[in-house]
Design a protein around this motif. Sequence first.
Motif, short mmCIF file in Angstrom:
data_model
loop_
_atom_site.label_atom_id
_atom_site.label_comp_id
_atom_site.label_asym_id
_atom_site.label_seq_id
_atom_site.Cartn_x
_atom_site.Cartn_y
_atom_site.Cartn_z
N PRO A 56 49.48 27.56 52.73
CA PRO A 56 48.33 27.93 53.54
C PRO A 56 48.41 29.53 53.92
O PRO A 56 49.38 30.23 54.27
CB PRO A 56 48.46 27.22 54.74
CG PRO A 56 49.77 27.17 54.88
CD PRO A 56 50.50 26.64 53.45
N ALA A 57 47.34 30.23 53.98
CA ALA A 57 47.10 31.54 54.51
C ALA A 57 45.76 31.80 54.96
O ALA A 57 44.98 30.91 54.68
CB ALA A 57 47.57 32.30 53.25
N ALA A 73 47.06 37.22 55.47
CA ALA A 73 48.21 36.89 56.42
C ALA A 73 48.77 35.36 56.03
O ALA A 73 48.18 34.54 56.18
CB ALA A 73 47.75 36.91 57.69
N LEU A 74 50.03 35.46 55.79
CA LEU A 74 50.84 34.25 55.41
C LEU A 74 51.97 34.10 56.71
O LEU A 74 52.21 34.90 57.36
CB LEU A 74 51.47 34.36 54.29
CG LEU A 74 50.93 34.25 52.84
CD1 LEU A 74 50.11 35.43 52.57
CD2 LEU A 74 51.74 33.94 51.86
N GLY A 75 52.37 32.93 57.04
CA GLY A 75 53.13 32.62 57.79
C GLY A 75 52.62 32.69 59.54
O GLY A 75 53.56 32.89 60.32
N LEU A 76 51.40 32.73 59.68
CA LEU A 76 50.98 32.68 61.07
C LEU A 76 51.32 31.58 61.87
O LEU A 76 51.22 30.27 61.25
CB LEU A 76 49.33 32.99 60.93
CG LEU A 76 48.90 34.13 60.33
CD1 LEU A 76 47.10 34.02 60.16
CD2 LEU A 76 49.11 35.25 61.39
N GLU A 77 51.51 31.67 63.12
CA GLU A 77 51.85 30.42 63.81
C GLU A 77 50.51 30.32 64.83
O GLU A 77 50.51 29.15 65.02
CB GLU A 77 53.13 30.91 64.79
CG GLU A 77 54.67 30.96 63.86
CD GLU A 77 55.63 31.15 64.97
OE1 GLU A 77 55.43 31.47 66.35
OE2 GLU A 77 56.49 31.40 64.34
N GLU A 78 49.59 31.20 65.03
CA GLU A 78 48.69 30.80 65.82
C GLU A 78 47.55 31.74 65.03
O GLU A 78 47.48 32.51 64.40
CB GLU A 78 48.80 31.68 67.22
CG GLU A 78 49.91 31.19 67.86
CD GLU A 78 50.26 32.19 69.34
OE1 GLU A 78 49.02 32.46 69.70
OE2 GLU A 78 51.29 32.10 69.88
#
Length: 250
Positions: A56-57, A73-78
């Motif tokens: 997911p991104a 953006a990859l690895g988003l937490e919020e």
Amino acid sequence: MTFRIDCHVKVLSDRVVERAKQAGLDAIVYAPHFTRLPEIRERAAAYSSEDLLVIPAREVFTGTWRNRRHVLALGLEEPVPDFIPFESAMAEFDRQDATVLVPHPDFANVSLDEDDLRTYAETIDAIEIFNPRHFPPDNRRARELADDLSMPPFTSSYAHLPRSVGVAHTAFDAPIESEADLLTALEDGIARRVVYDNGFDRWATTAAELGHLVYENTWKKVDRLFLSGTEPTHPQHIAYDGRFDDVAVY
């Protein structure tokens, strides 16, 4: 052994998964337009399997519709909404320590230019040097920017249509078996090759995708989707708890 990843697709379905497998891909990065991160993550998980990893991104649309920059953006937490200033989005990616990719650089009014790339060189992890929607001069310019700024490259199909998936991919010289593996490979500049077909299939893809581009940029669609304040990725949507109300450009 190399792991083949289409680093940016907009669509996800059984047909897309089948197309990716036929193209010999090990993974795709799923980043649909104007869809919130929890939904993206849920759909990515539903379509992932041992045969194909779906990561997911979010491709965030920063700025106004007429003068916007797209950032992947990859690895988003919020979740991060669309239509906030470019600087605000980059600050949020920094805060979350996200992996930041630059799609279609220096293209029309939808991309980071050379000044942006230089300013945020420490935040950016890779730059797209081939996009099948583009003509050769655009892709040459992207390669020149990556070379001049010593930024790691990537490519993708940028598929808005299932038939486009896999027409270009990035082959990493490291095992990519999870989202975390891909983030590490991108952030650490792991060796990779940019692979694409420049024959009939590539140009057929270009024609089909450009036709789709004309549709998605009509003002009627923009007005319907983004300006009401209630759409999923509008910065004033309730899902963002008011955190971006003061920087919303609409």
